[in-house]
Design an enzyme around this catalytic site. Sequence first.
Site, mmCIF file in Angstrom:
data_model
loop_
_atom_site.group_PDB
_atom_site.id
_atom_site.type_symbol
_atom_site.label_atom_id
_atom_site.label_comp_id
_atom_site.label_asym_id
_atom_site.label_seq_id
_atom_site.Cartn_x
_atom_site.Cartn_y
_atom_site.Cartn_z
ATOM 1 C CG ASP A 183 -10.818 -10.780 -4.645
ATOM 2 O OD1 ASP A 183 -10.722 -11.587 -4.118
ATOM 3 O OD2 ASP A 183 -10.151 -9.880 -5.161
ATOM 4 N NE ARG A 222 -3.718 -2.273 2.057
ATOM 5 C CZ ARG A 222 -4.566 -2.931 1.327
ATOM 6 N NH1 ARG A 222 -4.887 -1.867 0.284
ATOM 7 N NH2 ARG A 222 -5.286 -3.867 1.421
ATOM 8 C CG HIS A 273 -4.463 -8.100 -9.018
ATOM 9 N ND1 HIS A 273 -4.929 -7.346 -7.642
ATOM 10 C CD2 HIS A 273 -4.238 -9.230 -8.654
ATOM 11 C CE1 HIS A 273 -4.811 -8.172 -6.920
ATOM 12 N NE2 HIS A 273 -4.521 -9.381 -7.480
ATOM 13 C CG HIS A 276 -10.012 -13.703 -8.015
ATOM 14 N ND1 HIS A 276 -8.563 -13.236 -8.332
ATOM 15 C CD2 HIS A 276 -10.238 -13.526 -6.621
ATOM 16 C CE1 HIS A 276 -8.356 -12.723 -7.163
ATOM 17 N NE2 HIS A 276 -9.063 -12.699 -6.288
ATOM 18 C CG HIS A 305 -3.215 -16.817 -6.150
ATOM 19 N ND1 HIS A 305 -3.304 -15.281 -6.498
ATOM 20 C CD2 HIS A 305 -1.928 -16.899 -5.925
ATOM 21 C CE1 HIS A 305 -1.930 -14.852 -6.338
ATOM 22 N NE2 HIS A 305 -1.254 -15.802 -6.099
ATOM 23 C CG HIS A 311 0.378 -10.305 -5.116
ATOM 24 N ND1 HIS A 311 -0.172 -9.230 -5.561
ATOM 25 C CD2 HIS A 311 -0.874 -11.137 -5.339
ATOM 26 C CE1 HIS A 311 -1.335 -9.216 -6.107
ATOM 27 N NE2 HIS A 311 -1.867 -10.482 -5.907
ATOM 28 C CD GLU A 336 -3.400 -14.591 -3.005
ATOM 29 O OE1 GLU A 336 -2.385 -13.739 -3.502
ATOM 30 O OE2 GLU A 336 -4.556 -14.907 -3.547
ATOM 31 C CD GLU A 348 -4.254 -12.933 -8.647
ATOM 32 O OE1 GLU A 348 -5.124 -13.618 -7.768
ATOM 33 O OE2 GLU A 348 -3.166 -12.411 -8.351
ATOM 34 C CG HIS A 381 -9.186 -14.844 -1.073
ATOM 35 N ND1 HIS A 381 -7.698 -14.668 -1.116
ATOM 36 C CD2 HIS A 381 -9.704 -14.480 -1.766
ATOM 37 C CE1 HIS A 381 -7.647 -13.966 -2.257
ATOM 38 N NE2 HIS A 381 -8.792 -14.004 -2.659
ATOM 39 C CG ASP A 413 -7.710 -16.172 -6.528
ATOM 40 O OD1 ASP A 413 -8.716 -16.921 -6.004
ATOM 41 O OD2 ASP A 413 -7.008 -15.646 -5.712
ATOM 42 C CE1 TYR A 429 -3.613 -7.063 -2.751
ATOM 43 C CE2 TYR A 429 -3.190 -6.005 -0.860
ATOM 44 C CZ TYR A 429 -3.278 -7.217 -1.488
ATOM 45 O OH TYR A 429 -3.581 -8.403 -0.954
#
Length: 292
Positions: A236, A42, A112, A188, A223, A72, A268, A149, A238, A185, A75
Amino acid sequence: MIYHSGLRIGLHTSKAGSLERAALKAHEVGANCFQIFSSSPRTWRAGKPDPADIKLLKTAREKHDLNPLVIHDSYLINLASREPAIRTSSISAFRGEIERAIAIGADYLVMHPGNHKGQGVEEGLCGVIEGIEEAVSGIRSKTLQILLENTVGCGAQLGSKFEELRAMRELTQQRIDIEIGFCIDTCHCFASGRYNVATPDGLKKTVREMDTVLGLEHLKVIHTNDSKGAIASRLDRHANIGEGQIGLEGFRRILNHPKLKTKAFILETPVDNPGDDKKNVDTLKMLCGKVS
């Protein structure tokens, strides 16, 4: 517990403290591969990894057979954006991700595709392709692969359709000297409503589409996440393995599918309570093999 000796089962671990600590944590919970953020997910800017820490990471990976190592990306990165400030920051940050991944010795960098923010899918895809090309400019690597992804397709997200992922790969691969592949994923897939991996017929159809649209040889990481949301919810969120909508039998079929068993399965899943990470690793092992 005995499970298929060639299967790679891992999880996302924290590099807080050191890169070596992330590797050792993966080993402690019984994983043989793992994923990390190379910096805070972030923040836009990140420092270079410490060479001494990289050396300790390499030693730990070799000692405990922790392969592959997956990074990864942040974000914040949105290569589909055409807003000048966001685009400039995203390209710069993604270049940093590539440089750190290579320095650390990672095998894969998962990204992403981004959000086209109402500009349209075609314009968004062009933004991603051009953004990757600019970020990678002048960088070559025979060891790192960038993995696109899939997403749940919420709002203006790109990549919920395998066809969009294929288009990004095919058009970008012509422009750069780093190989591009895919990360799929399970949450997803399911939450998008396009690929029902929870049922026998749905998984069969999904794997067939992975093969014909993406090419299974380009699929490197799965994932492995259960879904809190219902199918087609585009949520989204998990869930722990067996506690969501895909369920234990869904994951048993995924893990034992003959065309998927060579892929790296990376969890994840939430860690709401101490030991949740190990519990999920153990659950995957139980599902993919025999208990002794």
